[in-house]
Design a protein around this motif. Sequence first.
Motif, short mmCIF file in Angstrom:
data_model
loop_
_atom_site.label_atom_id
_atom_site.label_comp_id
_atom_site.label_asym_id
_atom_site.label_seq_id
_atom_site.Cartn_x
_atom_site.Cartn_y
_atom_site.Cartn_z
N ASN A 177 0.82 -1.20 0.00
CA ASN A 177 0.00 0.00 0.00
C ASN A 177 0.86 1.25 0.00
OD1 ASN A 177 -2.45 1.49 0.13
ND2 ASN A 177 -2.16 1.78 2.32
N ASN A 189 -0.36 5.57 -1.26
CA ASN A 189 -1.46 4.60 -1.36
C ASN A 189 -1.36 3.85 -2.69
OD1 ASN A 189 -3.13 6.22 -3.35
ND2 ASN A 189 -3.10 7.63 -1.61
N ASN A 190 -1.87 2.63 -2.66
CA ASN A 190 -1.93 1.76 -3.83
C ASN A 190 -0.59 1.68 -4.56
OD1 ASN A 190 -3.16 -0.06 -5.51
ND2 ASN A 190 -4.02 1.48 -6.88
#
Length: 205
Positions: A177, A189-190
């Motif tokens: 993440n 994020n991601n």
Amino acid sequence: MQVVKINNSPYDANAYLVNGTILIDVGMDSSEIISELEKHIALDDLEMIFLTHCHYDHSGGAPGVARATGAKIAVHKNDASLLGNPDASASRLFGKKSPIIVPDILLSGGEKFGELEIIHTPGHTPGGICLYDPVSGILFSGDTVFQDGSFGRTDLYGGNSSQLIESIRKLTLLDVNIMYPGHGETVMNNANEQIKLSLLMASQF
């Protein structure tokens, strides 16, 4: 997991203070990073210094920080002998002498230190590593992958493009993440998508 990013100059690698006891990479100037560490911890709280690879911009300050803190130095066994080589460590590129670094711990990959797993990711150097926390999905990616699909160069001593591609492919299998790279900005994020993009870009070279 508490992470403090430390960067002393545009030429320095990012260093990361993790949970107040672990330092991932140290940059080139031990006095600068010691000053930064003192803002966050008592120096003798630092227990471990992990070097993601042998290059001087990541490792140059390690001896001074280790002396000041008593922390142990860990590096992959394939990079340990390269730390003092001015070409292999790239210290010559910075106009510096390679420091004398005697690691306390030689890594192979697969070890666990608390929350962190060691992943051997050769290609940028023979003994490159990433550190991964599967619970939080945090990856410290060294110079294997960066933000926006970037990846480590392979034209320096010991670099290997096919190994780097396989290392990045290995990282795509993780649930990541947040990614803390050796240079540049944190991917908040991601990060999985960023790593997949790095694999795509590296495979085209």
